[in-house]
Design a protein around this motif. Structure first.
Motif, PDB file in Angstrom:
ATOM      1  N   LEU A  74       0.810  -1.219   0.000  1.00 21.12           N
ATOM      2  CA  LEU A  74       0.000   0.000   0.000  1.00 21.12           C
ATOM      3  C   LEU A  74       0.842   1.267   0.000  1.00 21.12           C
ATOM      4  CD1 LEU A  74      -2.797   1.417   0.327  1.00 21.12           C
ATOM      5  CD2 LEU A  74      -2.525   1.104   2.805  1.00 21.12           C
ATOM      6  N   ILE A  75       2.083   1.192   0.479  1.00 17.53           N
ATOM      7  CA  ILE A  75       2.878   2.398   0.715  1.00 17.53           C
ATOM      8  C   ILE A  75       3.025   3.247  -0.548  1.00 17.53           C
ATOM      9  CG2 ILE A  75       5.206   3.198   1.300  1.00 17.53           C
ATOM     10  CD1 ILE A  75       5.349   0.882   3.303  1.00 17.53           C
ATOM     11  N   PHE A  76       3.362   2.631  -1.654  1.00 13.48           N
ATOM     12  CA  PHE A  76       3.589   3.341  -2.916  1.00 13.48           C
ATOM     13  C   PHE A  76       2.297   3.979  -3.451  1.00 13.48           C
ATOM     14  CE2 PHE A  76       5.405   2.515  -7.485  1.00 13.48           C
ATOM     15  CZ  PHE A  76       5.369   3.875  -7.736  1.00 13.48           C
ATOM     16  N   PRO A  77       1.212   3.197  -3.647  1.00 16.55           N
ATOM     17  CA  PRO A  77      -0.011   3.823  -4.167  1.00 16.55           C
ATOM     18  C   PRO A  77      -0.620   4.845  -3.210  1.00 16.55           C
ATOM     19  CG  PRO A  77      -0.377   1.504  -3.648  1.00 16.55           C
ATOM     20  CD  PRO A  77       1.091   1.727  -3.588  1.00 16.55           C
ATOM     21  N   LEU A  78      -0.423   4.677  -1.897  1.00 17.23           N
ATOM     22  CA  LEU A  78      -0.915   5.673  -0.946  1.00 17.23           C
ATOM     23  C   LEU A  78      -0.212   7.005  -1.162  1.00 17.23           C
ATOM     24  CD1 LEU A  78      -2.531   6.587   1.530  1.00 17.23           C
ATOM     25  CD2 LEU A  78      -0.756   5.544   2.983  1.00 17.23           C
ATOM     26  N   PHE A  79       1.084   6.956  -1.431  1.00 16.50           N
ATOM     27  CA  PHE A  79       1.832   8.192  -1.670  1.00 16.50           C
ATOM     28  C   PHE A  79       1.303   8.907  -2.920  1.00 16.50           C
ATOM     29  CE2 PHE A  79       5.284  11.061  -2.392  1.00 16.50           C
ATOM     30  CZ  PHE A  79       5.837  11.279  -1.141  1.00 16.50           C
ATOM     31  N   ALA A 150       2.187  10.040 -12.734  1.00 15.41           N
ATOM     32  CA  ALA A 150       0.811  10.043 -12.216  1.00 15.41           C
ATOM     33  C   ALA A 150       0.390  11.454 -11.831  1.00 15.41           C
ATOM     34  CB  ALA A 150       0.703   9.100 -11.019  1.00 15.41           C
ATOM     35  N   TRP A 151       1.266  12.175 -11.119  1.00 16.51           N
ATOM     36  CA  TRP A 151       0.933  13.550 -10.727  1.00 16.51           C
ATOM     37  C   TRP A 151       0.833  14.463 -11.950  1.00 16.51           C
ATOM     38  CZ3 TRP A 151       3.126  18.288 -11.498  1.00 16.51           C
ATOM     39  CH2 TRP A 151       2.609  19.352 -10.752  1.00 16.51           C
ATOM     40  N   PHE A 152       1.759  14.316 -12.889  1.00 16.16           N
ATOM     41  CA  PHE A 152       1.811  15.196 -14.057  1.00 16.16           C
ATOM     42  C   PHE A 152       0.527  15.095 -14.870  1.00 16.16           C
ATOM     43  CE2 PHE A 152       2.986  15.973 -18.528  1.00 16.16           C
ATOM     44  CZ  PHE A 152       3.532  17.253 -18.423  1.00 16.16           C
ATOM     45  N   PHE A 153       0.099  13.884 -15.177  1.00 17.30           N
ATOM     46  CA  PHE A 153      -1.105  13.731 -16.002  1.00 17.30           C
ATOM     47  C   PHE A 153      -2.361  14.103 -15.216  1.00 17.30           C
ATOM     48  CE2 PHE A 153       1.806  10.955 -18.442  1.00 17.30           C
ATOM     49  CZ  PHE A 153       1.680  11.596 -19.667  1.00 17.30           C
ATOM     50  N   ALA A 230      -1.972   3.898 -12.462  1.00 19.42           N
ATOM     51  CA  ALA A 230      -1.528   4.687 -11.305  1.00 19.42           C
ATOM     52  C   ALA A 230      -2.067   6.116 -11.373  1.00 19.42           C
ATOM     53  CB  ALA A 230      -0.001   4.705 -11.227  1.00 19.42           C
ATOM     54  N   ILE A 231      -2.371   6.590 -12.595  1.00 20.17           N
ATOM     55  CA  ILE A 231      -2.978   7.913 -12.744  1.00 20.17           C
ATOM     56  C   ILE A 231      -4.326   7.953 -12.025  1.00 20.17           C
ATOM     57  CG2 ILE A 231      -3.886   9.597 -14.410  1.00 20.17           C
ATOM     58  CD1 ILE A 231      -1.870   8.446 -16.447  1.00 20.17           C
ATOM     59  N   VAL A 232      -5.021   6.809 -11.994  1.00 18.95           N
ATOM     60  CA  VAL A 232      -6.316   6.749 -11.306  1.00 18.95           C
ATOM     61  C   VAL A 232      -6.135   6.955  -9.808  1.00 18.95           C
ATOM     62  CG1 VAL A 232      -8.375   5.350 -10.885  1.00 18.95           C
ATOM     63  CG2 VAL A 232      -7.223   5.247 -13.115  1.00 18.95           C
ATOM     64  N   ASN A 233      -5.060   6.406  -9.241  1.00 22.64           N
ATOM     65  CA  ASN A 233      -4.796   6.640  -7.812  1.00 22.64           C
ATOM     66  C   ASN A 233      -4.648   8.130  -7.526  1.00 22.64           C
ATOM     67  OD1 ASN A 233      -3.529   3.745  -8.392  1.00 22.64           O
ATOM     68  ND2 ASN A 233      -3.994   3.834  -6.203  1.00 22.64           N
ATOM     69  N   ALA A 234      -3.933   8.827  -8.426  1.00 27.83           N
ATOM     70  CA  ALA A 234      -3.757  10.274  -8.251  1.00 27.83           C
ATOM     71  C   ALA A 234      -5.078  11.016  -8.445  1.00 27.83           C
ATOM     72  CB  ALA A 234      -2.702  10.793  -9.220  1.00 27.83           C
ATOM     73  N   LEU A 235      -5.837  10.648  -9.473  1.00 29.36           N
ATOM     74  CA  LEU A 235      -7.122  11.322  -9.721  1.00 29.36           C
ATOM     75  C   LEU A 235      -8.098  11.087  -8.577  1.00 29.36           C
ATOM     76  CD1 LEU A 235      -7.709  10.717 -13.539  1.00 29.36           C
ATOM     77  CD2 LEU A 235      -7.320  12.910 -12.391  1.00 29.36           C
TER      78      LEU A 235
END
Length: 391
Positions: A74-79, A150-153, A230-235
């Motif tokens: 979880l650590i990576f996708p949570l970030f 992920a953040w950029f898009f 991973a873009i979905v995690n950010a969105l």
């Protein structure tokens, strides 16, 4: 992280003009705590006490071997999710602004993207063979690189589309990615393969990913295709941030802030349930970053944020969260330093005598605590002086 136009890897000593969401920094610090050395605590406690319950906890401090899910997954996708929350707290539409007003934000976003890509290579210990570098021996894929993309898009979508469009794109990515993994045939293989060498992810990495992969695997855990979901995690983080900053009336008889906590918890449970319902068809898998993995990690991310939001921003237990807030305020730089700095050497230099004086079965725990302490003290010193290094 939040975009800051005046922060090109320079210490920012000016106080913020608006209050930060303290639970965001606290949860980010909690997330980073385990990477900085917290994952060793349970194994050390097992050695000291012999209680087998610590063995169960320690098993959660390692990535799943392939299919499955542990806390450490979880650590990576949570970030990534938290970087989206920060973006959603103050979303800006740029497409209606004149070009001179947009340009600084575009420049910052591109600079941030390439800096994180560079730092990702450094975190992976560069190209391994020293100078002159061999371009084909560099591992370009990285945790920081995925965070960057992920953040950029997500930022581009926030800046140029409305909320409805962003939701449709997020759902479209999840469904489209699942469809690719299930039904798009791989040249020389079969569709619907979720093995480490037979998946569509492995094929795309083998054809298009430059340099080397992680441990020479056929599928890089931070490879090309798995960056898309991973873009979905950010969105989802963006949607959550927008939700938090809104004022909410009573909900089922509960007043505003507690209503937010309840809605976040319910949304997290629903996402968890959907992810595990998909598992028999699309396995929960971190390396492939499957759509079911996205939903499971979003579920836990929402639940943890709800808990931290309730404790830190609603009940105001700031002292309880202070240790994590100190870490969260400089999360990127301490993450990079965790690979480049020999913290174990510093911890032994400072506390080696104390550790050797302890009984043998207590020394692993003392070593883990000393490692965490030297990093935390540096971060505390930076925090007290208002030094927040942003990318």
């Amino acid at each position: 992280m939040e975009p800051k136009l005046d922060s090109h890897l320079k210490p920012v000593t000016k106080p913020a003009t608006k209050p930060r969401l303290k639970s965001l920094d606290a949860l980010r610090g909690f997330d980073m705590f385990w990477i900085l050395g917290g994952e060793a605590l349970f194994a050390a406690l097992l050695v000291w006490t012999g209680w087998q319950g610590w063995r169960i906890a320690d098993a959660q401090m390692h990535h799943s071997q392939w299919h499955g899910f542990t806390f450490y997954d979880l650590i990576f996708p949570l970030f990534i999710f938290l970087s989206g929350v920060a973006l959603g707290l103050s979303p800006k539409r740029l497409d209606s602004l004149p070009w001179p007003e947009r340009l600084p934000l575009y420049r910052h976003a591109i600079k941030r993207l390439f800096l994180l890509l560079l730092f990702g290579v450094l975190y992976n210990h560069g190209w391994g063979t020293g100078m002159p570098m061999a371009a084909d021996e560099i591992r370009y894929a990285s945790v920081l690189g995925r965070i960057a993309f992920a953040w950029f898009f997500a930022a581009l979508l926030v800046w140029h589309t409305d909320l409805k469009t962003q939701v449709i794109i997020a759902i479209g990515i999840l469904i489209g990615y699942a469809a690719m993994q299930l039904w798009l045939p791989v040249p020389g293989g079969v569709a619907g393969e979720f093995s480490i060498s037979g998946s569509i992810n492995a094929y795309v990495d083998s054809q298009f990913l430059p340099g080397i992969t992680y441990q020479g695997r056929a599928t890089d855990p931070e490879g090309i295709l798995s960056t898309l979901p991973a873009i979905v995690n950010a969105l989802a983080g963006v949607f959550t941030g927008r939700f938090i900053v809104k004022s909410h009336p009573k909900w089922v008889g509960v007043k505003g802030e507690w209503a937010k906590v309840g809605i976040l918890l319910i949304a997290g449970l629903v996402s968890l349930g959907l992810g595990w319902l998909m598992n028999p068809y699309i396995p929960v898998n971190k390396d492939l970053w499957t759509s079911s993995f996205v939903l499971v990690t979003l579920g836990w991310s929402l639940i943890l944020l709800a808990i931290f939001y309730a404790l830190v921003d609603v009940i105001k237990l700031h002292r309880l969260a202070f240790g994590f807030v100190v870490i969260g305020c400089n999360a990127i730089i301490i993450y990079l330093a965790s690979s480049l700095v020999k913290w174990e050497y510093l911890a032994t230099s400072l506390f080696g005598g104390v550790m050797r004086a302890l009984p043998t079965d207590m020394q692993p725990l003392a070593s883990a605590c000393a490692l965490l302490l030297v990093q935390w003290l540096l971060l505390y010193w930076m925090c007290k002086r208002g030094i927040f290094i942003k990318v």
